[in-house]
Design an enzyme around this catalytic site. Structure first.
Site, mmCIF file in Angstrom:
data_model
loop_
_atom_site.group_PDB
_atom_site.id
_atom_site.type_symbol
_atom_site.label_atom_id
_atom_site.label_comp_id
_atom_site.label_asym_id
_atom_site.label_seq_id
_atom_site.Cartn_x
_atom_site.Cartn_y
_atom_site.Cartn_z
ATOM 1 N N ASP A 47 4.015 5.279 45.531
ATOM 2 C CA ASP A 47 3.372 4.873 44.265
ATOM 3 C C ASP A 47 2.153 4.427 44.141
ATOM 4 O OD1 ASP A 47 4.323 3.654 41.555
ATOM 5 O OD2 ASP A 47 3.298 1.976 42.657
ATOM 6 N N LYS A 79 6.542 -3.780 49.170
ATOM 7 C CA LYS A 79 6.487 -4.599 48.100
ATOM 8 C C LYS A 79 7.474 -5.557 47.991
ATOM 9 C CE LYS A 79 4.715 -1.108 44.721
ATOM 10 N NZ LYS A 79 5.033 -0.393 43.537
ATOM 11 N N ASP A 80 6.955 -6.930 47.966
ATOM 12 C CA ASP A 80 7.945 -7.877 47.852
ATOM 13 C C ASP A 80 9.118 -7.586 46.646
ATOM 14 O OD1 ASP A 80 6.756 -8.570 45.344
ATOM 15 O OD2 ASP A 80 5.455 -9.852 46.232
ATOM 16 N N THR A 100 8.620 -0.898 38.676
ATOM 17 C CA THR A 100 9.273 -1.134 40.045
ATOM 18 C C THR A 100 10.245 -2.179 39.984
ATOM 19 O OG1 THR A 100 7.110 -0.310 41.097
ATOM 20 C CG2 THR A 100 8.838 -1.733 42.411
ATOM 21 N N HIS A 143 11.328 4.895 39.345
ATOM 22 C CA HIS A 143 10.820 5.551 38.264
ATOM 23 C C HIS A 143 10.120 6.638 38.700
ATOM 24 C CE1 HIS A 143 7.059 3.878 39.682
ATOM 25 N NE2 HIS A 143 7.743 2.699 39.889
HETATM 26 ZN ZN LIG Z 1 3.965 2.082 40.046
#
Ligand SMILES: [Zn+2]
Length: 543
Positions: free
Chosen positions: A296, A165-166, A84, A344
């Protein structure tokens, strides 16, 4: 006399070119030839094939709208650590980790001799969240597309980044973002760091105060009737503990985090940001970097061929359509460009791959560590030799190296050979090898895997040995179903779609890498390329 003339001419020069004033440093310009709003939409762990496998189930103006843009159908990362933080840094810098320095989510740092996190910054604190160290993009080397946009417009363009997510918010935001927000799952609040501001804007505080997660209390994750293989069944049910708990408590918030409902919350926060920050309402182009993370979490839990991934993808299509319709009302889609990609992909679960004869099991870091420990002890005497080992890197113990008088390059070579002998490890390269390779690049033939390893390798940050696992051999963190982080195409191939008035719609099967995204947008906006951009503009899709 000569000295006097020279001093006088110096004064004349000074008069002709007066020292820059602060005004000149922040000249107000609105000369980017862009839209009112550039939306960089990233869906975390969104494999390219999801757009094709689930296409028959897309309705309305969600993914269908994006698919009507310039669709690059063979876009692959050409580096080895597809995770990530590295992926998000790569998308907006147009560079690989060898240049932007974000080699993984976390890595063992031989200088500070500890594990470091890609966005950690002890010089900052969290704002709006629990007391603790904050986050920043200080480890990101070089500028992003958003930085260049801000620089070109005398900081008139606004850049706002949002994710659960940060790291997926901070890296796309770059160094000069007005704000980066992310989600604190323990409190259910969107937070930021003192790197950006000292207090949350009132609209963020109000959004947090209303606690949108509350609306989902008691709701199960039930598949849509049209989701293939699921037929409307309940996929995930929250079961509170024995004690009667108020909802939403931290246990419920953790549960909610890996359901599609978080996508709704995240998109409603993004929409509020557009409204309140008046994004797309200014004289020049604003940039909203939005990364949806739930995909994710769900992909990790169940794998890419699961009904859960099918359902979250089909639901995201519906949520996205609502979001884009709202954006149309607020800004007008005629005034918006959208770039869509992912950081990804993901591998099938290890059990699935073994069942279908795609691979043997992955090499566990413990097994790799033991093999290296054994080989180095035989060569130089007793250890401990391995200071740290994860799925990518082995870091050797500096104290033992010194005590045994062992040559680092020799020790690396022995460690790499030992690591490569462990079933599941496809290749292992040493720090010395990769450093020399980067010096020689262009004059040396090297294998595609080594090239990917080299693109992931940062001399200052990477460990002593770098490993690549066999295809489909996946190291899974405890409690998860699958993982990503390999150079193989199931992790490396992602969508890349450019939508908006400046792009020629069509399906493009030409070579493409996600590092081309930022350079293409920089050309379309008339910006200087991000400082380390390695990609090439996808000019085939530019009008
Ligand atoms: Zn992941």
């Amino acid at each position: 006399m000569y000295a006097l003339v020279s001093a006088l001419s110096g004064i004349l020069v000074l008069q002709r070119f007066p020292a820059p004033t602060p005004e000149e440093h922040s000249v107000r310009v609105a000369n980017v030839h862009g839209p009112k709003l550039l939306l960089i939409l990233v869906i975390d762990q969104f494999r390219y094939d999801y757009l094709e496998r689930f296409r028959p189930y897309f309705v309305g103006r969600g993914f269908n709208l994006l698919l009507g843009g310039a669709n690059f159908v063979d876009c692959r990362y050409d580096y080895a650590t597809t995770v990530t933080c590295a992926g998000h840094a790569t998308l907006l810098t147009g560079a690989y980790p060898n240049v932007h320095g974000i080699i993984a989510n976390e890595w063992f740092d031989n200088r500070s001799y500890r594990k470091v996190y890609c966005a950690e910054d002890s010089g900052t604190t969290l704002v709006g969240g629990p007391v603790g160290p904050g986050m920043s993009p200080r480890k990101l080397m070089g500028s992003t597309l958003g930085d260049e946009l801000r620089l070109a417009t005398g900081f008139q363009s606004k850049v706002v980044a949002i994710s659960l997510k940060d790291r997926a918010s901070i890296m796309p935001g770059g160094h000069t973002a007005n704000a980066a927000y992310w989600y604190d799952a323990a409190s259910g609040h969107f937070v930021t760091s003192t790197y950006y501001m000292q207090a949350l804007p009132s609209w963020v505080a109000a959004f947090d105060q209303a606690l949108p997660a509350k609306a989902y209390c008691g709701k199960a994750w039930q598949a849509l009737p049209e989701t293939p293989g699921a037929g409307g069944q309940v996929l995930k049910q929250f079961t509170p503990g024995l004690l009667e708990r108020p909802c939403p408590d931290s246990q419920f918030l953790g549960w909610l985090n890996a359901t599609p409902y978080m996508t709704e919350i995240e998109l409603s926060f993004a929409l509020e940001a557009v409204k309140q920050e008046r994004l797309g309402q200014g004289a020049t182009t604003d940039l909203l970097a939005l990364s949806l993370s739930e995909n994710d979490y769900i992909g990790h839990g169940y794998g890419p061929y699961s009904v859960e991934v099918a359902d979250v993808t089909i639901r995201t299509d519906r949520y996205l359509a609502d979001f884009l319709n709202s954006l149309d009302r607020l800004v007008g889609l005629d005034n918006v460009w959208i770039a869509f990609s992912s950081d990804h992909g993901v591998a099938p679960t290890p059990a699935f791959s073994v069942e279908h004869h795609l691979s043997g099991p992955a090499a566990a870091p413990l097994a790799v560590g033991a093999a290296v420990e054994d080989a180095l002890s035989k060569a130089f005497g007793a250890g401990p030799w391995v200071e740290d080992v994860d799925e990518f890197y082995i870091n050797l113990n500096r104290f033992t190296l010194q005590k045994r008088g062992a040559d680092l390059a020799k020790a690396e070579a022995i460690a790499a050979e030992a690591a490569a002998s462990v079933p599941g490890v496809r290749a292992a390269f040493t720090h010395t090898q990769l450093t020399q390779l980067q010096l020689l690049q262009g004059s040396l033939l090297y294998s595609p895997i080594m090239r990917k390893a080299s693109n992931s390798f940062n001399e200052q940050r990477s460990g002593d040995v770098f490993m690549v696992q066999d295809p489909f051999a996946v190291t899974i963190p405890p409690g998860t179903g699958s993982n990503h982080g390999a150079p193989w195409n199931y992790d490396a191939q992602v969508p890349l779609i450019l939508w908006g008035s400046v792009f020629k719609p069509g399906t493009y099967a030409v070579p493409c890498e996600p590092i081309d995204l930022a350079p293409t947008l920089a050309v379309a906006l008339g910006l200087t390329q991000p400082s380390g951009a390695q990609g090439r503009p996808l000019s085939i899709a530019l009008k």
